[in-house]
Design a protein around this motif. Sequence first.
Motif, PDB file in Angstrom:
ATOM      1  N   TRP A  57       0.899  -1.221   0.040  1.00  0.00           N
ATOM      2  CA  TRP A  57       0.121   0.129  -0.014  1.00  0.00           C
ATOM      3  C   TRP A  57       0.527   1.282   0.159  1.00  0.00           C
ATOM      4  CZ3 TRP A  57      -4.041  -0.993  -2.281  1.00  0.00           C
ATOM      5  CH2 TRP A  57      -4.859  -2.284  -1.817  1.00  0.00           C
ATOM      6  N   THR A  58       1.969   1.345   0.461  1.00  0.00           N
ATOM      7  CA  THR A  58       2.934   2.303   0.573  1.00  0.00           C
ATOM      8  C   THR A  58       3.466   2.725  -0.833  1.00  0.00           C
ATOM      9  OG1 THR A  58       3.662   2.138   2.637  1.00  0.00           O
ATOM     10  CG2 THR A  58       5.129   3.160   1.334  1.00  0.00           C
ATOM     11  N   ASP A  59       3.671   1.610  -1.640  1.00  0.00           N
ATOM     12  CA  ASP A  59       4.087   1.703  -3.043  1.00  0.00           C
ATOM     13  C   ASP A  59       2.671   2.190  -3.920  1.00  0.00           C
ATOM     14  OD1 ASP A  59       6.601   0.910  -2.490  1.00  0.00           O
ATOM     15  OD2 ASP A  59       6.385  -1.257  -3.460  1.00  0.00           O
ATOM     16  N   HIS A  60       1.528   1.640  -3.423  1.00  0.00           N
ATOM     17  CA  HIS A  60       0.373   2.030  -4.289  1.00  0.00           C
ATOM     18  C   HIS A  60       0.188   3.623  -4.287  1.00  0.00           C
ATOM     19  CE1 HIS A  60      -3.394   1.274  -6.587  1.00  0.00           C
ATOM     20  NE2 HIS A  60      -4.021   1.975  -5.610  1.00  0.00           N
ATOM     21  N   PHE A  61       0.032   3.826  -2.898  1.00  0.00           N
ATOM     22  CA  PHE A  61      -0.296   5.368  -2.570  1.00  0.00           C
ATOM     23  C   PHE A  61       1.060   6.163  -2.286  1.00  0.00           C
ATOM     24  CE2 PHE A  61      -4.199   2.862  -1.039  1.00  0.00           C
ATOM     25  CZ  PHE A  61      -5.105   3.713  -1.542  1.00  0.00           C
ATOM     26  N   ASN A  62       1.692   6.209  -3.550  1.00  0.00           N
ATOM     27  CA  ASN A  62       3.249   6.512  -3.353  1.00  0.00           C
ATOM     28  C   ASN A  62       3.212   8.103  -3.060  1.00  0.00           C
ATOM     29  OD1 ASN A  62       5.686   6.973  -3.921  1.00  0.00           O
ATOM     30  ND2 ASN A  62       5.468   6.902  -5.966  1.00  0.00           N
ATOM     31  N   ILE A  63       3.876   8.545  -1.854  1.00  0.00           N
ATOM     32  CA  ILE A  63       4.276   9.793  -1.641  1.00  0.00           C
ATOM     33  C   ILE A  63       5.771   9.951  -1.353  1.00  0.00           C
ATOM     34  CG2 ILE A  63       4.142  11.312   0.433  1.00  0.00           C
ATOM     35  CD1 ILE A  63       1.313  10.071   1.085  1.00  0.00           C
ATOM     36  N   ASP A  64       6.283  10.792  -2.134  1.00  0.00           N
ATOM     37  CA  ASP A  64       7.659  10.857  -2.204  1.00  0.00           C
ATOM     38  C   ASP A  64       8.115  11.770  -1.012  1.00  0.00           C
ATOM     39  OD1 ASP A  64      10.249  11.506  -2.797  1.00  0.00           O
ATOM     40  OD2 ASP A  64       9.752  12.638  -4.559  1.00  0.00           O
ATOM     41  N   HIS A  65       8.907  10.944   0.012  1.00  0.00           N
ATOM     42  CA  HIS A  65       9.174  11.574   1.200  1.00  0.00           C
ATOM     43  C   HIS A  65      10.548  12.568   1.212  1.00  0.00           C
ATOM     44  CE1 HIS A  65      11.749   8.030   0.976  1.00  0.00           C
ATOM     45  NE2 HIS A  65      12.558   8.619   1.534  1.00  0.00           N
ATOM     46  N   LEU A  66      10.931  12.695  -0.288  1.00  0.00           N
ATOM     47  CA  LEU A  66      11.941  13.684  -0.575  1.00  0.00           C
ATOM     48  C   LEU A  66      11.300  15.166  -0.968  1.00  0.00           C
ATOM     49  CD1 LEU A  66      14.418  11.500  -2.182  1.00  0.00           C
ATOM     50  CD2 LEU A  66      14.418  12.185  -0.101  1.00  0.00           C
ATOM     51  N   ASN A  67      10.063  15.259  -1.178  1.00  0.00           N
ATOM     52  CA  ASN A  67       9.357  16.507  -1.682  1.00  0.00           C
ATOM     53  C   ASN A  67       8.817  17.378  -0.618  1.00  0.00           C
ATOM     54  OD1 ASN A  67       8.475  17.942  -3.835  1.00  0.00           O
ATOM     55  ND2 ASN A  67       6.407  16.538  -4.082  1.00  0.00           N
ATOM     56  N   GLY A  68       8.809  18.637  -0.524  1.00  0.00           N
ATOM     57  CA  GLY A  68       8.177  19.468   0.142  1.00  0.00           C
ATOM     58  C   GLY A  68       8.025  19.036   1.555  1.00  0.00           C
ATOM     59  N   ASP A  69       6.624  19.411   2.113  1.00  0.00           N
ATOM     60  CA  ASP A  69       6.382  19.021   3.213  1.00  0.00           C
ATOM     61  C   ASP A  69       6.065  17.307   3.623  1.00  0.00           C
ATOM     62  OD1 ASP A  69       6.404  21.620   4.016  1.00  0.00           O
ATOM     63  OD2 ASP A  69       4.295  21.824   4.080  1.00  0.00           O
ATOM     64  N   ARG A  73       8.282  15.505   3.366  1.00  0.00           N
ATOM     65  CA  ARG A  73       9.523  15.035   4.089  1.00  0.00           C
ATOM     66  C   ARG A  73       9.267  14.782   5.698  1.00  0.00           C
ATOM     67  NH1 ARG A  73      13.245  20.046   2.380  1.00  0.00           N
ATOM     68  NH2 ARG A  73      11.416  20.840   3.066  1.00  0.00           N
ATOM     69  N   TYR A  74       8.054  15.594   5.874  1.00  0.00           N
ATOM     70  CA  TYR A  74       7.801  15.372   7.466  1.00  0.00           C
ATOM     71  C   TYR A  74       6.601  14.630   7.571  1.00  0.00           C
ATOM     72  CZ  TYR A  74      10.830  19.284   7.704  1.00  0.00           C
ATOM     73  OH  TYR A  74      12.321  20.055   7.586  1.00  0.00           O
ATOM     74  N   LEU A  75       5.747  14.829   6.646  1.00  0.00           N
ATOM     75  CA  LEU A  75       4.208  14.000   6.555  1.00  0.00           C
ATOM     76  C   LEU A  75       4.259  12.546   6.375  1.00  0.00           C
ATOM     77  CD1 LEU A  75       2.264  17.121   5.190  1.00  0.00           C
ATOM     78  CD2 LEU A  75       2.327  16.417   7.508  1.00  0.00           C
ATOM     79  N   LYS A  76       5.084  12.273   5.797  1.00  0.00           N
ATOM     80  CA  LYS A  76       5.125  10.740   5.079  1.00  0.00           C
ATOM     81  C   LYS A  76       5.182  10.030   6.513  1.00  0.00           C
ATOM     82  CE  LYS A  76       5.406   7.073   2.999  1.00  0.00           C
ATOM     83  NZ  LYS A  76       4.423   6.275   2.865  1.00  0.00           N
ATOM     84  N   THR A  77       5.782  10.419   7.639  1.00  0.00           N
ATOM     85  CA  THR A  77       5.980   9.421   8.795  1.00  0.00           C
ATOM     86  C   THR A  77       4.407   9.258   9.148  1.00  0.00           C
ATOM     87  OG1 THR A  77       8.070  10.120   9.238  1.00  0.00           O
ATOM     88  CG2 THR A  77       6.708   9.516  11.166  1.00  0.00           C
ATOM     89  N   VAL A  78       3.642  10.338   9.268  1.00  0.00           N
ATOM     90  CA  VAL A  78       2.246  10.504  10.145  1.00  0.00           C
ATOM     91  C   VAL A  78       1.378   9.557   9.222  1.00  0.00           C
ATOM     92  CG1 VAL A  78       0.260  11.822  10.375  1.00  0.00           C
ATOM     93  CG2 VAL A  78       2.744  12.721  11.039  1.00  0.00           C
ATOM     94  N   ASP A  79       1.701   9.612   7.639  1.00  0.00           N
ATOM     95  CA  ASP A  79       0.755   8.804   6.482  1.00  0.00           C
ATOM     96  C   ASP A  79       1.153   7.491   7.041  1.00  0.00           C
ATOM     97  OD1 ASP A  79      -0.948   9.049   3.943  1.00  0.00           O
ATOM     98  OD2 ASP A  79       0.698   7.782   3.629  1.00  0.00           O
ATOM     99  N   ASP A  80       2.476   7.130   7.175  1.00  0.00           N
ATOM    100  CA  ASP A  80       2.906   5.824   7.398  1.00  0.00           C
ATOM    101  C   ASP A  80       2.107   5.037   8.374  1.00  0.00           C
ATOM    102  OD1 ASP A  80       4.785   3.333   6.780  1.00  0.00           O
ATOM    103  OD2 ASP A  80       5.146   3.935   8.730  1.00  0.00           O
ATOM    104  N   ARG A  81       2.279   6.015   9.739  1.00  0.00           N
ATOM    105  CA  ARG A  81       1.356   5.299  10.762  1.00  0.00           C
ATOM    106  C   ARG A  81       0.092   5.429  10.797  1.00  0.00           C
ATOM    107  NH1 ARG A  81       3.247   9.509  14.266  1.00  0.00           N
ATOM    108  NH2 ARG A  81       1.470  10.613  13.760  1.00  0.00           N
ATOM    109  N   ASP A  82      -0.675   6.613  10.452  1.00  0.00           N
ATOM    110  CA  ASP A  82      -2.262   6.647  10.643  1.00  0.00           C
ATOM    111  C   ASP A  82      -2.966   6.251   9.453  1.00  0.00           C
ATOM    112  OD1 ASP A  82      -1.231   7.835  12.954  1.00  0.00           O
ATOM    113  OD2 ASP A  82      -1.604  10.011  12.428  1.00  0.00           O
ATOM    114  N   VAL A  83      -2.249   5.985   8.435  1.00  0.00           N
ATOM    115  CA  VAL A  83      -2.874   5.682   7.238  1.00  0.00           C
ATOM    116  C   VAL A  83      -2.803   4.480   6.770  1.00  0.00           C
ATOM    117  CG1 VAL A  83      -3.538   6.297   4.741  1.00  0.00           C
ATOM    118  CG2 VAL A  83      -3.545   8.049   6.457  1.00  0.00           C
ATOM    119  N   VAL A  84      -1.409   4.002   6.287  1.00  0.00           N
ATOM    120  CA  VAL A  84      -1.122   2.830   5.626  1.00  0.00           C
ATOM    121  C   VAL A  84      -0.947   1.852   6.865  1.00  0.00           C
ATOM    122  CG1 VAL A  84       0.671   1.576   4.618  1.00  0.00           C
ATOM    123  CG2 VAL A  84       0.230   3.845   3.891  1.00  0.00           C
ATOM    124  N   ARG A  85      -0.312   2.117   7.905  1.00  0.00           N
ATOM    125  CA  ARG A  85      -0.288   0.818   8.815  1.00  0.00           C
ATOM    126  C   ARG A  85      -1.416   0.845   9.543  1.00  0.00           C
ATOM    127  NH1 ARG A  85       4.880  -0.660   9.036  1.00  0.00           N
ATOM    128  NH2 ARG A  85       4.537  -1.780  10.981  1.00  0.00           N
TER     129      ARG A  85
END
Length: 119
Positions: free
Chosen positions: A62-74, A76-88
């Motif tokens: 699902w991380t690959d499917h809902f691809n969010i570039d953790h090197l891009n803009g904000d 860089r910070y929000l991917k951690t929250v997405d990983d925890r609260d959405v994908v996991r």
Amino acid sequence: NHLAIDDSACDARLVPFTTLGMIPQELYALPDGTVRSQLVDACILRAVYSKRQLFERMVELWTDHFNIDHLNGDDRYLKTVDDRDVVRANALGTFPNLLRASAQSPAMLQITETVEAHV
């Protein structure tokens, strides 16, 4: 029931990764390299040491499917929250629930704003 599998040994390895439990405001106060490296390192540790391998593979899918570039803009910070609260949180749930959570994710909304700004 992946939560019935004892994964305390893996969880213990993740304790030093304090960013994994932070809210966006806390993450923004840190250097983006710290946030990004802790997320990547945690992903690798879980892949190697977790006893919940089906769950971890679904998180990867699902991380690959809902691809969010953790090197891009904000993201860089929000991917951690997405990983925890959405994908996991939804990796083994229903696709409609995962899709809804992803569409409302701050990281995904950031992508939408970025795309709209360039159109």
